[in-house]
Design a protein around this motif. Structure first.
Motif, PDB file in Angstrom:
ATOM      1  N   ALA A 414       0.834  -1.217   0.000  1.00 14.89           N
ATOM      2  CA  ALA A 414       0.000   0.000   0.000  1.00 14.89           C
ATOM      3  C   ALA A 414       0.859   1.254   0.000  1.00 14.89           C
ATOM      4  O   ALA A 414       0.520   2.266  -0.644  1.00 14.89           O
ATOM      5  CB  ALA A 414      -0.921  -0.015   1.215  1.00 14.89           C
ATOM      6  N   LYS A 415       1.981   1.215   0.681  1.00 15.03           N
ATOM      7  CA  LYS A 415       2.877   2.375   0.702  1.00 15.03           C
ATOM      8  C   LYS A 415       3.463   2.637  -0.674  1.00 15.03           C
ATOM      9  O   LYS A 415       3.674   3.783  -1.073  1.00 15.03           O
ATOM     10  CB  LYS A 415       3.980   2.116   1.716  1.00 15.03           C
ATOM     11  N   ASP A 416       3.709   1.534  -1.422  1.00 16.25           N
ATOM     12  CA  ASP A 416       4.207   1.692  -2.789  1.00 16.25           C
ATOM     13  C   ASP A 416       3.135   2.289  -3.697  1.00 16.25           C
ATOM     14  O   ASP A 416       3.452   3.032  -4.645  1.00 16.25           O
ATOM     15  CB  ASP A 416       4.647   0.339  -3.349  1.00 16.25           C
ATOM     16  N   ILE A 417       1.871   1.979  -3.424  1.00 16.29           N
ATOM     17  CA  ILE A 417       0.776   2.481  -4.272  1.00 16.29           C
ATOM     18  C   ILE A 417       0.576   3.976  -4.064  1.00 16.29           C
ATOM     19  O   ILE A 417       0.418   4.750  -5.024  1.00 16.29           O
ATOM     20  CB  ILE A 417      -0.518   1.704  -3.974  1.00 16.29           C
ATOM     21  N   GLY A 418       0.590   4.406  -2.809  1.00 22.23           N
ATOM     22  CA  GLY A 418       0.403   5.827  -2.545  1.00 22.23           C
ATOM     23  C   GLY A 418       0.022   6.074  -1.097  1.00 22.23           C
ATOM     24  O   GLY A 418      -0.405   5.152  -0.382  1.00 22.23           O
ATOM     25  N   PRO A 419       0.141   7.309  -0.632  1.00 28.86           N
ATOM     26  CA  PRO A 419      -0.138   7.608   0.786  1.00 28.86           C
ATOM     27  C   PRO A 419      -1.597   7.368   1.171  1.00 28.86           C
ATOM     28  O   PRO A 419      -1.885   6.937   2.284  1.00 28.86           O
ATOM     29  CB  PRO A 419       0.240   9.080   0.920  1.00 28.86           C
ATOM     30  N   ARG A 454      -5.097   5.322 -10.051  1.00 29.50           N
ATOM     31  CA  ARG A 454      -6.541   5.267  -9.826  1.00 29.50           C
ATOM     32  C   ARG A 454      -6.867   4.691  -8.448  1.00 29.50           C
ATOM     33  O   ARG A 454      -7.767   5.171  -7.757  1.00 29.50           O
ATOM     34  CB  ARG A 454      -7.213   4.412 -10.892  1.00 29.50           C
ATOM     35  N   LEU A 455      -6.123   3.662  -8.036  1.00 25.25           N
ATOM     36  CA  LEU A 455      -6.396   3.043  -6.733  1.00 25.25           C
ATOM     37  C   LEU A 455      -6.112   4.024  -5.610  1.00 25.25           C
ATOM     38  O   LEU A 455      -6.906   4.145  -4.659  1.00 25.25           O
ATOM     39  CB  LEU A 455      -5.555   1.780  -6.575  1.00 25.25           C
ATOM     40  N   ASN A 456      -5.026   4.778  -5.726  1.00 24.10           N
ATOM     41  CA  ASN A 456      -4.707   5.731  -4.669  1.00 24.10           C
ATOM     42  C   ASN A 456      -5.746   6.853  -4.631  1.00 24.10           C
ATOM     43  O   ASN A 456      -6.141   7.329  -3.560  1.00 24.10           O
ATOM     44  CB  ASN A 456      -3.308   6.307  -4.890  1.00 24.10           C
ATOM     45  N   ALA A 457      -6.229   7.284  -5.839  1.00 24.76           N
ATOM     46  CA  ALA A 457      -7.266   8.323  -5.892  1.00 24.76           C
ATOM     47  C   ALA A 457      -8.570   7.829  -5.273  1.00 24.76           C
ATOM     48  O   ALA A 457      -9.261   8.569  -4.553  1.00 24.76           O
ATOM     49  CB  ALA A 457      -7.486   8.745  -7.340  1.00 24.76           C
ATOM     50  N   ALA A 458      -8.940   6.579  -5.532  1.00 19.81           N
ATOM     51  CA  ALA A 458     -10.157   6.021  -4.942  1.00 19.81           C
ATOM     52  C   ALA A 458     -10.031   5.943  -3.432  1.00 19.81           C
ATOM     53  O   ALA A 458     -10.996   6.220  -2.699  1.00 19.81           O
ATOM     54  CB  ALA A 458     -10.421   4.641  -5.536  1.00 19.81           C
ATOM     55  N   CYS A 459      -8.841   5.586  -2.953  1.00 22.27           N
ATOM     56  CA  CYS A 459      -8.618   5.532  -1.505  1.00 22.27           C
ATOM     57  C   CYS A 459      -8.723   6.933  -0.887  1.00 22.27           C
ATOM     58  O   CYS A 459      -9.258   7.097   0.219  1.00 22.27           O
ATOM     59  CB  CYS A 459      -7.248   4.923  -1.208  1.00 22.27           C
ATOM     60  N   GLU A 460      -8.207   7.940  -1.633  1.00 17.38           N
ATOM     61  CA  GLU A 460      -8.294   9.308  -1.131  1.00 17.38           C
ATOM     62  C   GLU A 460      -9.746   9.734  -1.014  1.00 17.38           C
ATOM     63  O   GLU A 460     -10.147  10.377  -0.029  1.00 17.38           O
ATOM     64  CB  GLU A 460      -7.518  10.244  -2.074  1.00 17.38           C
ATOM     65  N   ARG A 461     -10.573   9.395  -2.010  1.00 12.84           N
ATOM     66  CA  ARG A 461     -11.989   9.757  -1.959  1.00 12.84           C
ATOM     67  C   ARG A 461     -12.703   9.014  -0.825  1.00 12.84           C
ATOM     68  O   ARG A 461     -13.543   9.587  -0.139  1.00 12.84           O
ATOM     69  CB  ARG A 461     -12.649   9.437  -3.299  1.00 12.84           C
TER      70      ARG A 461
END
Length: 514
Positions: A414-419, A454-461
């Motif tokens: 998950a850290k590799d994918i994004g914060p 896209r996965l990191n953006a979805a997690c942010e939302r």
């Protein structure tokens, strides 16, 4: 005297007296034979000319042939009252029925009125008619053979106070009668093999063949003509170059040398001794063999076993330079969990072998599993019942994934994918109710489908709407909401709130206002 059986020398003595002129009365007075019997003997001898002093005395074989063929005259008053039932009594006697039971059955079923003594006399006669089975004394050359057997050993006390039953393993060299003995706690295949190796090391060599009975630790199918040897024991025989000689089933006299040796140990060594533990019992046993049993005057050879052993030892087969590894072979079935069981410990094998029959080769340190002669698994030997050794590669793919993708693995990916993704996974693992490992694994695996951005953006939302869950993120991605800013919903008119559809069209502030 009418029922007495006369020997050959008595007939010859009576013929000599008759040839000398003694009357039947004189001979009967000497209580050599009854007058009725003497009359029959005189008549037979006169008809053959044996009473003529001028003729030669007949040979023993001729006398025996004549007088043994004369039917014995039994007075009617001497006939047993049980005689009419002889065949029935013979049948019962052969079946092992005791005399009192036979007498009672004759009275009950046949109206017999005779005494028990009459039945007992008949049984005594039937016992005399039985043919005694003759035996043959087996002779052995030095170093030719040894015999092996187990016998009941002393009861030892465990440190916890529990009594422990023991057995005594005995191997006796057939020529010298020197023996090796050891107190053991069981009769397993492992113990059987280990005792053989220690016995050969004790003797400093190996005999050409070893005679055994049909113990399960050595013979898995006993048969007179085609016994089947335990695979582990056959391997030991090949390693030490001796041949196995199983006794016929139910015929222990075939190894009478070690049978006597076991009795000697049990009667001479075990009584009136105290043993602290197993090691102390074996120490005393070795001293007893060398200081008492080995130097006694043996009842059969009339020599000391150790004296004869000094001659036999150089003729024994030389031991291998490297002691063979003792291995026990055991057939097992693979359980549905992908493990096999040996001595209550579990060992994994490839999951594709579930339900198959495998062979285990077990040494003191290693357990190997074979399927159709192919090595499929190797494990360290476990000793504690219930212990398990599992190789991760033996498990099904889904099980391997579950075992490998632990929380640390999920956080690292998950850290590799994004914060934002890392924050979502961390929030899931901080849940005080659910483990959420499978949900975290599912989120991480979504990168393979939609990519990291896209996965990191979805997690942010999802974080913006305080919903760090797999279903939330999966819905955002399916509806393409990851491209919209999470705060844009706050400036949108209420009528436009649901234009893009779904519960994530508005933020928390707009929900509270309306």
């Amino acid at each position: 005297m009418a029922n007495r059986r006369f020997e050959l020398f008595e007939y010859r003595h009576i013929l000599v007296r008759m040839r000398r002129g003694d009357s039947d009365r004189d001979i009967a007075r000497r209580r050599l034979m009854g007058r009725a019997k003497l009359a029959a003997v005189r008549q037979e001898a006169q008809s053959r000319g044996w009473l003529d002093p001028a003729q030669r005395m007949p040979e023993d074989a001729e006398i025996a042939n004549v007088f043994n063929s004369i039917p014995r005259q039994v007075p009617s008053s001497s006939i047993s009252t049980a005689e009419p039932y002889r065949e029935q009594v013979r049948e019962w006697f052969a079946a092992g029925v005791q005399g009192t039971t036979i007498h009672a059955a004759l009275q009950r079923n046949h109206g017999y009125t005779g005494s028990y003594d009459a039945v007992k006399r008949m049984l005594r006669g039937l016992a005399a008619e039985r043919v005694v089975k003759a035996t043959t004394i087996l002779t052995f050359a030095p170093a030719e053979a040894a015999q092996v057997d187990f016998g009941a050993g002393p009861v030892l006390t465990h440190e916890s106070g529990i009594p422990l039953k023991t057995w005594i393993f005995v191997m006796t060299l057939c020529w010298s009668r020197h023996q090796y003995a050891e107190v053991v706690l069981d009769q397993t295949v492992e113990t059987w093999l280990a005792c053989h190796r220690r016995a050969f090391e004790w003797f400093g060599g190996c005999p050409s063949r070893v005679t055994i009975d049909n113990a399960k630790c050595a013979i898995i199918r006993h048969c007179l003509h085609s016994p089947e040897v335990q695979r582990s024991y056959a391997g030991l025989a090949e390693a030490y170059s001796f041949r196995i000689d199983p006794c016929p089933p139910h015929d222990p006299p075939k190894k009478g040398i070690v049978e006597s040796g076991v009795k000697y140990v049990k009667k001479s060594f075990v009584p009136l001794r105290e043993f602290r533990d197993l090691a102390d019992a074996n120490r005393q046993l070795r001293e007893w063999i060398m200081q008492q049993a080995g130097v006694r005057d043996h009842g059969t050879t009339h020599e000391q076993p150790l004296t004869r052993f000094a001659i036999e030892r150089p003729l024994l087969t030389r031991l291998p330079d490297v002691p063979p590894v003792l291995a026990v072979c055991s057939e097992v079935k693979v359980h549905t969990d992908g493990h096999v069981v040996y001595k209550k410990a579990l060992y994994s094998v490839p999951f594709k072998l579930v339900g198959k029959q495998l062979w285990l080769k077990v040494t003191d340190t290693v357990v190997q599993a074979f399927h159709r002669h192919e090595l499929v698994a190797t494990h360290p030997r476990l000793r504690k019942p219930g212990d398990r050794h599992t190789v991760r590669d033996h498990q099904p793919p889904e099980a391997q994934a579950w075992l490998e993708h632990d929380p640390q693995w999920c956080l690292a990916r998950a850290k590799d994918i994004g914060p934002a993704c890392h924050a979502v996974i961390l929030a899931m693992f901080n849940n005080t109710v659910l483990v959420n490992l499978r949900g975290a694994q599912g989120i991480v695996r979504l990168r393979e489908k939609v990519g990291d951005a896209r996965l990191n953006a979805a997690c942010e939302r999802a974080l913006a709407f305080s919903s760090p869950h797999y279903r939330t993120i999966k819905t955002i991605l399916d509806k393409g909401l990851d491209n919209e800013a999470a705060a844009s919903s706050t400036t949108t008119a209420p009528t436009d709130t649901y234009l893009n559809g779904g519960r994530f069209g508005r933020d928390l502030q707009s929900l509270l206002i309306h």
